[in-house]
Design a protein around this motif. Structure first.
Motif, PDB file in Angstrom:
ATOM      1  N   VAL A   1      32.275  17.737  14.596  1.00 48.86           N
ATOM      2  CA  VAL A   1      33.402  16.806  14.580  1.00 48.86           C
ATOM      3  C   VAL A   1      32.848  15.399  14.752  1.00 48.86           C
ATOM      4  N   LYS A   2      33.177  14.533  13.799  1.00 46.19           N
ATOM      5  CA  LYS A   2      32.788  13.124  13.879  1.00 46.19           C
ATOM      6  C   LYS A   2      34.049  12.303  14.090  1.00 46.19           C
ATOM      7  N   TYR A   3      33.964  11.379  15.011  1.00 52.65           N
ATOM      8  CA  TYR A   3      35.093  10.546  15.398  1.00 52.65           C
ATOM      9  C   TYR A   3      34.818   9.108  14.985  1.00 52.65           C
ATOM     10  N   PHE A   4      35.709   8.525  14.197  1.00 50.14           N
ATOM     11  CA  PHE A   4      35.606   7.131  13.793  1.00 50.14           C
ATOM     12  C   PHE A   4      36.747   6.384  14.487  1.00 50.14           C
ATOM     13  N   PRO A   5      36.450   5.638  15.556  1.00 56.24           N
ATOM     14  CA  PRO A   5      37.504   5.035  16.378  1.00 56.24           C
ATOM     15  C   PRO A   5      38.278   3.938  15.662  1.00 56.24           C
TER      16      PRO A   5
END
Length: 135
Positions: free
Chosen positions: A5-9
């Protein structure tokens, strides 16, 4: 399954929407998240994220701003608009529906021509009288 899971804020007013800029008990606010090979893009409006004010007066120009945000989020996540499989668009006035679709197709012709011939399989448009793209 072991999906990464990659999170792009998301950033508002130049601040990342995560603690300490939001209460600890709040979840993270993401511009997009990537799970495996899927990209989930959060709601995009025609408002400037630094001022929370609509960029333009015209509906079509606000729609272009929202689509620009979707395109940038997809590209930041390593994908493109050509890979969109579902969209949900919220409008304040049902009478704006034809303008919304026309603006969407014109935008796709410029930035994602594949979507003109291969429209996303799941399209949802909702009229929400209490919510708008900036008016």
């Amino acid at each position: 399954m072991n999906w990464e899971v990659k999170y792009f804020p998301e950033y508002w007013y130049g601040k990342k929407l995560a603690y300490p800029h939001v209460p600890k008990e709040s979840g993270k606010f993401a511009k997009s998240m990537v799970v495996g090979n899927l990209v989930f893009v959060s709601g995009c409006t025609g408002k400037d994220t630094t001022t929370d004010i609509p960029i333009a007066e015209k509906f079509e120009d606000q729609m272009i701003m929202a689509l620009d945000k979707v395109r940038m989020a997809m590209e930041e996540a390593g994908s493109s608009m050509d890979n969109i499989v579902k969209t949900v668009m919220l409008v304040k006035h049902l009478g704006d529906y034809p303008k919304m679709r026309k603006t969407e197709v014109e935008y796709y012709l410029r930035h994602a021509p594949y979507l003109v011939e291969n429209r996303p399989r799941a399209l949802s448009s909702l009229q929400l009288p209490w919510r708008s793209l900036g008016t």
